[in-house]
Design a protein around this motif. Sequence first.
Motif, PDB file in Angstrom:
ATOM      1  N   GLY A 164     -32.343   0.996  63.319  1.00  0.00           N
ATOM      2  CA  GLY A 164     -32.969   1.721  64.422  1.00  0.00           C
ATOM      3  C   GLY A 164     -34.335   2.287  64.077  1.00  0.00           C
ATOM      4  O   GLY A 164     -35.102   2.668  64.961  1.00  0.00           O
ATOM      5  N   ALA A 165     -34.638   2.341  62.775  1.00  0.00           N
ATOM      6  CA  ALA A 165     -35.958   2.854  62.377  1.00  0.00           C
ATOM      7  C   ALA A 165     -37.027   1.756  62.474  1.00  0.00           C
ATOM      8  O   ALA A 165     -38.217   2.034  62.360  1.00  0.00           O
ATOM      9  N   MET A 166     -36.563   0.522  62.691  1.00  0.00           N
ATOM     10  CA  MET A 166     -37.506  -0.614  62.645  1.00  0.00           C
ATOM     11  C   MET A 166     -38.131  -0.862  64.014  1.00  0.00           C
ATOM     12  O   MET A 166     -38.077  -1.967  64.556  1.00  0.00           O
ATOM     13  N   VAL A 167     -38.685   0.187  64.578  1.00  0.00           N
ATOM     14  CA  VAL A 167     -39.270   0.093  65.918  1.00  0.00           C
ATOM     15  C   VAL A 167     -40.788   0.245  65.882  1.00  0.00           C
ATOM     16  O   VAL A 167     -41.430   0.280  66.928  1.00  0.00           O
ATOM     17  N   THR A 168     -41.324   0.330  64.674  1.00  0.00           N
ATOM     18  CA  THR A 168     -42.749   0.663  64.582  1.00  0.00           C
ATOM     19  C   THR A 168     -43.649  -0.512  64.987  1.00  0.00           C
ATOM     20  O   THR A 168     -44.861  -0.330  65.120  1.00  0.00           O
ATOM     21  N   GLY A 169     -43.053  -1.685  65.231  1.00  0.00           N
ATOM     22  CA  GLY A 169     -43.843  -2.826  65.725  1.00  0.00           C
ATOM     23  C   GLY A 169     -44.077  -2.728  67.231  1.00  0.00           C
ATOM     24  O   GLY A 169     -44.844  -3.517  67.787  1.00  0.00           O
ATOM     25  N   ASN A 170     -43.434  -1.794  67.886  1.00  0.00           N
ATOM     26  CA  ASN A 170     -43.583  -1.653  69.338  1.00  0.00           C
ATOM     27  C   ASN A 170     -44.449  -0.421  69.643  1.00  0.00           C
ATOM     28  O   ASN A 170     -44.010   0.716  69.503  1.00  0.00           O
ATOM     29  N   ALA A 171     -45.680  -0.686  70.059  1.00  0.00           N
ATOM     30  CA  ALA A 171     -46.655   0.394  70.251  1.00  0.00           C
ATOM     31  C   ALA A 171     -46.180   1.418  71.279  1.00  0.00           C
ATOM     32  O   ALA A 171     -46.421   2.627  71.130  1.00  0.00           O
ATOM     33  N   GLU A 172     -45.488   0.922  72.310  1.00  0.00           N
ATOM     34  CA  GLU A 172     -45.016   1.820  73.360  1.00  0.00           C
ATOM     35  C   GLU A 172     -43.981   2.813  72.802  1.00  0.00           C
ATOM     36  O   GLU A 172     -44.005   4.006  73.135  1.00  0.00           O
ATOM     37  N   VAL A 173     -43.117   2.302  71.937  1.00  0.00           N
ATOM     38  CA  VAL A 173     -42.086   3.155  71.326  1.00  0.00           C
ATOM     39  C   VAL A 173     -42.746   4.155  70.370  1.00  0.00           C
ATOM     40  O   VAL A 173     -42.430   5.344  70.374  1.00  0.00           O
ATOM     41  N   VAL A 174     -43.690   3.656  69.580  1.00  0.00           N
ATOM     42  CA  VAL A 174     -44.397   4.530  68.628  1.00  0.00           C
ATOM     43  C   VAL A 174     -45.087   5.676  69.378  1.00  0.00           C
ATOM     44  O   VAL A 174     -45.018   6.837  68.961  1.00  0.00           O
ATOM     45  N   GLU A 175     -45.680   5.334  70.498  1.00  0.00           N
ATOM     46  CA  GLU A 175     -46.377   6.355  71.293  1.00  0.00           C
ATOM     47  C   GLU A 175     -45.381   7.382  71.852  1.00  0.00           C
ATOM     48  O   GLU A 175     -45.608   8.595  71.790  1.00  0.00           O
ATOM     49  N   ALA A 176     -44.264   6.894  72.366  1.00  0.00           N
ATOM     50  CA  ALA A 176     -43.273   7.815  72.948  1.00  0.00           C
ATOM     51  C   ALA A 176     -42.685   8.733  71.882  1.00  0.00           C
ATOM     52  O   ALA A 176     -42.439   9.913  72.137  1.00  0.00           O
ATOM     53  N   LEU A 177     -42.477   8.196  70.683  1.00  0.00           N
ATOM     54  CA  LEU A 177     -41.925   9.017  69.595  1.00  0.00           C
ATOM     55  C   LEU A 177     -42.998   9.904  68.964  1.00  0.00           C
ATOM     56  O   LEU A 177     -42.699  10.756  68.123  1.00  0.00           O
ATOM     57  N   GLU A 178     -44.255   9.663  69.348  1.00  0.00           N
ATOM     58  CA  GLU A 178     -45.410  10.402  68.817  1.00  0.00           C
ATOM     59  C   GLU A 178     -45.490  10.303  67.299  1.00  0.00           C
ATOM     60  O   GLU A 178     -45.787  11.271  66.596  1.00  0.00           O
TER      61      GLU A 178
END
Length: 203
Positions: A151-165
């Motif tokens: 579940g930590a492997m989401v950093t390739g998705n810019a939208e997710v990175v932005e939402a998680l700040e």
Amino acid sequence: MNQTIEAIMSRRSIRCYKPHPIPSDIISTIIEAGNQAPSRGRMEEGQILFRPWRFVVVDDPEFRLKLVQTTLPIWKRATEGMKKVQPDMYENIMRQYEEMEEPKDMVYHCAPVILFVIGPADFAVSCALSCENIMVAATSLGLGSFYVGFGAMVTGNAEVVEALELVEGERIYGPIVLGYPDEESSALASIRPTKKEPEIKWI
Ligand SMILES: Cc1cc2nc3c(=O)[nH]c(=O)nc-3n(C[C@H](O)[C@H](O)[C@H](O)COP(=O)(O)O)c2cc1C
């Protein structure tokens, strides 16, 4: 038995959840428990600060679908790697995958809440202690949980990175999923290792 010891001893990774929502006051209590963990101090602006983590609670179905879509291909690639090493486990997991309804959430196992613990990349020990507090607190309140490395492997998705700040120098610990446990299928139970006796040396 003492209730704390009982919660620690009975915590197991749960990979099958009822869809029922978790009341927000229960989530707050669990986060308080995570926030209570010990932590290493860090110097910032001339002060020593503790508790380096922050928490992001995801219960929005649309956002969780984004998380599933981002991590499922990574999970699939990693699971393929299991084929040769542990063929029985691979077949069990793939059977479960085939039988699962779309979106085939083999990463978060359809848990209603995904709790991200986010902290500085060099504070892994402190943040992991917070994660354990969260899982033990969840057990003591009748909830299931597990630590979702994928579940930590989401950093390739810019939208997710932005939402998680997520900012430079931070990383995701967990996330930890939370939910009311449902009966587990035998395929998933097979990835539950038996506990080994502790190795102890007294000096
Ligand atoms: C760092 C870490 C990453 C993990 N990642 C996953 C994961 O991605 N998927 C999963 O199903 N379980 C994951 N787990 C849970 C372990 O599989 C589980 O803790 C282990 O099998 C022991 O079982 P127990 O938690 O029931 O005692 C992870 C656990 C840790 C500590």
